[in-house]
Design a protein around this motif. Sequence first.
Motif, short mmCIF file in Angstrom:
data_model
loop_
_atom_site.label_atom_id
_atom_site.label_comp_id
_atom_site.label_asym_id
_atom_site.label_seq_id
_atom_site.Cartn_x
_atom_site.Cartn_y
_atom_site.Cartn_z
N VAL A 1 12.43 38.01 34.16
CA VAL A 1 11.27 38.50 34.91
C VAL A 1 10.12 38.82 33.96
O VAL A 1 8.96 38.46 34.21
N MET A 2 10.43 39.51 32.86
CA MET A 2 9.39 39.88 31.90
C MET A 2 8.76 38.64 31.27
O MET A 2 7.53 38.55 31.12
N ARG A 3 9.58 37.67 30.90
CA ARG A 3 9.04 36.45 30.30
C ARG A 3 8.21 35.66 31.31
O ARG A 3 7.18 35.08 30.95
N GLU A 4 8.64 35.65 32.55
CA GLU A 4 7.88 34.91 33.56
C GLU A 4 6.51 35.56 33.78
O GLU A 4 5.50 34.87 33.93
N GLY A 5 6.48 36.90 33.81
CA GLY A 5 5.20 37.58 33.95
C GLY A 5 4.30 37.38 32.75
O GLY A 5 3.12 37.04 32.89
N PHE A 6 4.84 37.58 31.56
CA PHE A 6 4.06 37.43 30.33
C PHE A 6 3.59 35.99 30.16
O PHE A 6 2.51 35.74 29.60
N GLY A 7 4.38 35.03 30.66
CA GLY A 7 4.07 33.63 30.48
C GLY A 7 3.30 33.01 31.63
O GLY A 7 3.21 31.78 31.71
N HIS A 8 2.74 33.84 32.52
CA HIS A 8 1.93 33.29 33.62
C HIS A 8 0.46 33.60 33.35
O HIS A 8 0.10 34.75 33.08
N PRO A 9 -0.42 32.60 33.44
CA PRO A 9 -1.83 32.83 33.10
C PRO A 9 -2.54 33.81 34.01
O PRO A 9 -3.57 34.39 33.61
N GLY A 10 -2.04 34.03 35.22
CA GLY A 10 -2.71 34.94 36.14
C GLY A 10 -2.35 36.39 35.95
O GLY A 10 -3.03 37.28 36.47
N VAL A 11 -1.27 36.69 35.22
CA VAL A 11 -0.81 38.06 35.05
C VAL A 11 -1.53 38.71 33.87
O VAL A 11 -1.52 38.18 32.76
N LYS A 12 -2.13 39.87 34.12
CA LYS A 12 -2.95 40.53 33.10
C LYS A 12 -2.32 41.81 32.56
O LYS A 12 -2.89 42.45 31.67
N GLY A 13 -1.16 42.20 33.07
CA GLY A 13 -0.49 43.39 32.56
C GLY A 13 0.84 43.61 33.25
O GLY A 13 1.06 43.14 34.37
N ILE A 14 1.74 44.32 32.56
CA ILE A 14 3.07 44.63 33.10
C ILE A 14 3.39 46.09 32.81
O ILE A 14 3.27 46.54 31.66
N VAL A 15 3.79 46.83 33.84
CA VAL A 15 4.28 48.20 33.67
C VAL A 15 5.66 48.27 34.30
O VAL A 15 5.85 47.85 35.44
N MET A 16 6.63 48.77 33.56
CA MET A 16 8.00 48.90 34.08
C MET A 16 8.17 50.21 34.84
O MET A 16 7.46 51.18 34.60
N TRP A 17 9.15 50.22 35.74
CA TRP A 17 9.48 51.42 36.50
C TRP A 17 10.82 51.94 35.99
O TRP A 17 11.82 51.94 36.68
N ALA A 18 10.82 52.35 34.72
CA ALA A 18 12.06 52.74 34.05
C ALA A 18 11.90 54.10 33.40
O ALA A 18 12.28 54.32 32.25
#
Length: 603
Positions: A499-516
């Motif tokens: 999931v993290m790699r898919e988000g980081f590797g998508h041109p439309g995604v500009k940031g990721i915050v985990m719920w951990a």
Amino acid sequence: MKISTGKLILILLIVLFEGFFVTSVKAGGYSSEKKPGKAGGESSEKTSEKAAGDASEQTSEKAAGDASEQTSEKADGSSSKKSSVKVPYDYSANIECVKEPEKPLYGGGIISAASAGGKKLAAPIKGSVLKVDLKKDHHYALSAWLKLSKGTGDITAIIVPPDGKFITAGAIVAQSDCWTLLKGGATTSSEGKGDLFFETNSTAEIMAESIALQGFSFEEWNAHREEVVAKERKKKVKITVESGGKPLADAELSVEWVAKGFPLGNAMTQEILDMPEYEEWFAKRFKWATMENAMKWYSTEFEEGHEAYEVADKMLALAEKHNISVRGHNVFWDDESHQMDWVSKLGPDKLKEAVARRLKSVVTHYAGKVIHWDVVNENLHFKFFEEKLGKDASGEIFKEVAKLDPKPILFMNEFNTIEQPCDLAPLPTKYIAKLKQIQAYPGNKGLKYGIGLESHFETPNIPYMRGSLDTLAAAGVPVWLTEVDVTKGPKQVEFLEEVMREGFGHPGVKGIVMWAAWHAKGCYVMCLTDNKFKNLPVGDVVDKLLDEWRKVPEKPMTDAKGVFEAELFHGEYKVTVKHKSLKEPIVQTVDLDSTKSEATISC
């Protein structure tokens, strides 16, 4: 489970016939008989029914593997990787309902070859079942232009691999007077004949044009990500070192990422205020954060008229001390079950007054201090404020928040939009429709909008995730994964990495915050550490990704012209210069974020 006569006949036909065939199917003729639910969720939320397992449970470790295993790096940090891409992935998506469908992506992929006697697929296909040849361990990208013969309704795409599992590959809201694009997909763990069909919750017939199903090996899929990372997350940079106005050749450099670049953060809880070890662990890794509950209405005004911002204020001060950017979460939550009793009992007029007070209070209190606002949380699944104050309640609230705090990006924030295609409430097409409704509200033109995707996963359907991100990114506003977690299970670590790699590797995604976020009595869904802040396996994979996405060349040196060139991830770096001519090392911070590629250090 009861099976109708029509459905039984259909199943027998599928078993008996090889190759491609078309047969009439009643709307809803095939069903996985699983109901959508929220996977994971916020710490104070009820856990809903277990979400349907749409994706194949097999996600190859090879696809989630460390990028360094596929890439040989040069001394300057640039890649000499041989691309595994045979067919480039098409990230495009048309989010308009059009009079005529566009041409199929990938020339139709394997659909163009699906045949009986070599004949191409006829179109439009009304309620049809297609036989397709599927390969083992492949991600399949599905796209199709769909419409209904009458009215409006939801259309769902189902892929049945050779192992017989029903995988919901995507869904859209369709109309009768124009064509809508569906993008999604599925992962296969077996090889042989499979089925592709569409079903609807309306009584209308389904029409499909330009259907495409393109298969990618896991290596190809991962190579697509790496291409995006190389283009969107990294760049060639030039650092010039001078001494006395002249180039300093053969200087030893130490380069360390310290800030900026692609935002990757985590949720935090108030326990961080009293536990230095928690603070140290968090600040060492993350420069972006969301307060799990401290800013929510029920945390700041549980009793009417008694506001309490002390906890959130202290957490914000701690974040500022460590240069951590904070997302404002949230102004309102549209779920009735999370309103205080005194709010639930208010009539429309009194509720409108209470909403105005809350909005003014929290937004002015934190104006200029947060980078985002989750304005009306989960307003696709829930409609508390719309039912009480009118259908444009969200639009009005967005407008008022922007007046009081114009700099932050204003987000919708939803679950199951990219996690569960069988949950029809937050489909990408419905998300975009709601966003357009808010944007069209009088006074809202030109506001800064964002698409927040909570990303609470059980078993991720990675092709569906990518196809949905394609659709959402076409709205032209920043897309963030805002609350990423994966439920416990034997593949939790593997699934999180995917999931993290898919988000980081998508041109439309500009940031990721985990719920951990860490809790003394146990994390809600996903823990990164134990109670002594020693990493658990999930925490180890997060550290691995952080190290990979902030990696710098080893033992860099300037050349004869005093120049060091390398391929670096966007960010702000601390550069230490050592040279025999210098009495002591020189340390300087250089900004090499996405808009800058050169820096000069004067010794």
